[in-house]
Design an enzyme around this catalytic site. Structure first.
Site, mmCIF file in Angstrom:
data_model
loop_
_atom_site.group_PDB
_atom_site.id
_atom_site.type_symbol
_atom_site.label_atom_id
_atom_site.label_comp_id
_atom_site.label_asym_id
_atom_site.label_seq_id
_atom_site.Cartn_x
_atom_site.Cartn_y
_atom_site.Cartn_z
ATOM 1 N N ILE A 278 0.866 -1.184 0.000
ATOM 2 C CA ILE A 278 0.000 0.000 0.000
ATOM 3 C C ILE A 278 0.904 1.236 0.000
ATOM 4 C CG2 ILE A 278 -1.751 1.271 1.323
ATOM 5 C CD1 ILE A 278 -2.885 -1.298 0.216
ATOM 6 N N HIS B 178 -2.381 -11.946 8.341
ATOM 7 C CA HIS B 178 -1.151 -12.641 7.949
ATOM 8 C C HIS B 178 -1.233 -14.076 8.453
ATOM 9 C CE1 HIS B 178 3.055 -12.900 6.790
ATOM 10 N NE2 HIS B 178 3.257 -13.579 7.905
ATOM 11 N N ASN C 227 -4.691 -5.841 8.109
ATOM 12 C CA ASN C 227 -4.266 -6.941 7.241
ATOM 13 C C ASN C 227 -4.334 -8.233 8.039
ATOM 14 O OD1 ASN C 227 -3.010 -8.263 4.994
ATOM 15 N ND2 ASN C 227 -1.072 -8.241 6.121
HETATM 16 C C1 GRF Z 1 -4.432 -15.581 3.432
HETATM 17 O O1 GRF Z 1 -3.690 -16.692 3.874
HETATM 18 C C2 GRF Z 1 -3.976 -14.343 4.152
HETATM 19 O O2 GRF Z 1 -3.494 -14.589 5.438
HETATM 20 C C3 GRF Z 1 -2.863 -13.821 3.291
HETATM 21 O O3 GRF Z 1 -3.257 -14.134 1.982
HETATM 22 C C4 GRF Z 1 -4.163 -15.238 1.983
HETATM 23 C C5 GRF Z 1 -5.394 -14.809 1.246
HETATM 24 O O4 GRF Z 1 -6.261 -15.875 0.979
HETATM 25 N N1 GRF Z 1 -2.619 -12.426 3.548
HETATM 26 P P1 GRF Z 1 -7.671 -15.557 0.306
HETATM 27 O O5 GRF Z 1 -7.407 -14.854 -1.006
HETATM 28 O O6 GRF Z 1 -8.467 -14.717 1.251
HETATM 29 O O7 GRF Z 1 -8.294 -16.909 0.088
#
Ligand code: GRF
Length: 210
Positions: A93, A109, A107
Site C-alpha cells: 500500500i 497474515h 491486514n
Molecule cells: C491468506 O492466507 C492471508 O493470510 C494472506 O493471503 C491469503 C489470502 O487468501 N494475507 P484468500 O485470497 O483470502 O483466500
C-alpha cells in the site's frame, strides 16, 4: 453502519467470509468497493457475482507509479471508508495512503507475527518457513498496516497446533480456516467501535454478556 473497502489479489476466501458475515447481519458494515490489482482473481469474480463494485488498480492500467498511487488515494478519499481491509492483497500500500488512513487499514497474515513476517513471507513461503523451523504452533494475525510489511500493531491472533503429520499444505489449510473466523470477528468489533487504543497499542474490547 461502517463503510468498508476490501483489497484482494487472490482466491478471495477471506473477502467471501467477511461478506457472508455482513449478509448474515453479524457485521454492521457495507463493502463499498473491492480494489484489486488482478482482474482475473477469485475475489473479483466473487465481487461480480455478489454485485459488489470493484476497481482494478495495476501497472497495465496506470503505468506511472505516482499516478497509480494518486488514483488509489483519490478513489479512497471519494469513498471515505471507515476501514480498509487487506485480504490477501499482494501489493504494498503506498505510503501516502497508509499515512492518510492511519489506524484505519488492517491486514491478515497467516502466521504468528512478529515471527515469519516481512518481505518474502507470503503464501506458501510462510507455511514452509514455519515447518522448516520446526515450530509447534502457527496461526493467524490481524494487524494494523504501517509503512513496513507486517510490522504494524498486532490486534488479534489465533493459534493452531502443528501435528507431526502436518505438511506446509495442510498447515496452510488449517490456518486459512481460522482466518475465516478471526477476520470477521475483528471487523465486527471494529464496526462496533470496540477497538480501543491505549499507549499506542490496539485492543479489542470484549462484549460483556449479562
Ligand atoms: C491468506 O492466507 C492471508 O493470510 C494472506 O493471503 C491469503 C489470502 O487468501 N494475507 P484468500 O485470497 O483470502 O483466500
Amino acid at each position: 453502519m461502517k463503510v468498508l473497502t476490501v483489497f484482494a489479489s487472490g482466491g478471495g476466501s477471506n473477502f467471501k467470509a467477511i461478506h457472508h458475515s455482513i449478509v448474515s447481519g453479524e457485521i454492521h458494515g457495507e463493502i463499498a468497493l473491492l480494489v484489486s490489482n488482478n482482474p482475473n482473481c477469485g475475489a473479483v469474480k466473487y465481487a461480480d457475482e455478489a454485485g459488489i463494485t470493484h476497481t482494478i488498480i495495476n501497472q497495465s492500467r496506470y503505468p506511472e507509479k505516482k499516478y497509480r498511487d494518486d488514483t488509489m488515494l483519490e478513489i479512497l478519499l471519494g469513498i471515505e471508508p471507515d476501514l480498509i481491509i487487506l485480504a490477501g492483497y499482494m501489493k504494498k500500500i503506498p505510503d501516502k495512503v497508509v499515512n492518510r488512513f492511519n489506524k484505519m487499514i488492517v491486514n491478515i497474515h497467516p502466521a504468528l507475527l512478529p515471527k515469519f513476517g516481512g518481505k518474502g513471507y507470503y503464501g506458501m513461503n510462510v507455511h514452509q518457513a514455519v515447518m522448516n523451523a520446526g515450530e509447534e504452533k502457527s496461526g493467524a494475525t490481524v494487524h494494523f498496516v504501517n509503512e513496513e510489511y507486517d510490522k504494524g500493531s498486532i490486534l488479534a491472533q489465533e493459534e493452531v497446533i502443528i501435528e507431526p503429520q502436518d505438511t506446509a499444505k495442510s498447515l496452510a489449510e488449517k490456518v486459512l480456516k481460522i482466518e475465516h473466523e478471526l477476520y470477521p470477528q475483528v471487523i465486527k468489533a471494529y464496526c462496533e467501535d470496540r477497538i480501543i487504543w491505549k499507549n499506542n497499542q490496539p485492543k479489542i474490547e470484549e462484549v460483556i454478556e449479562n
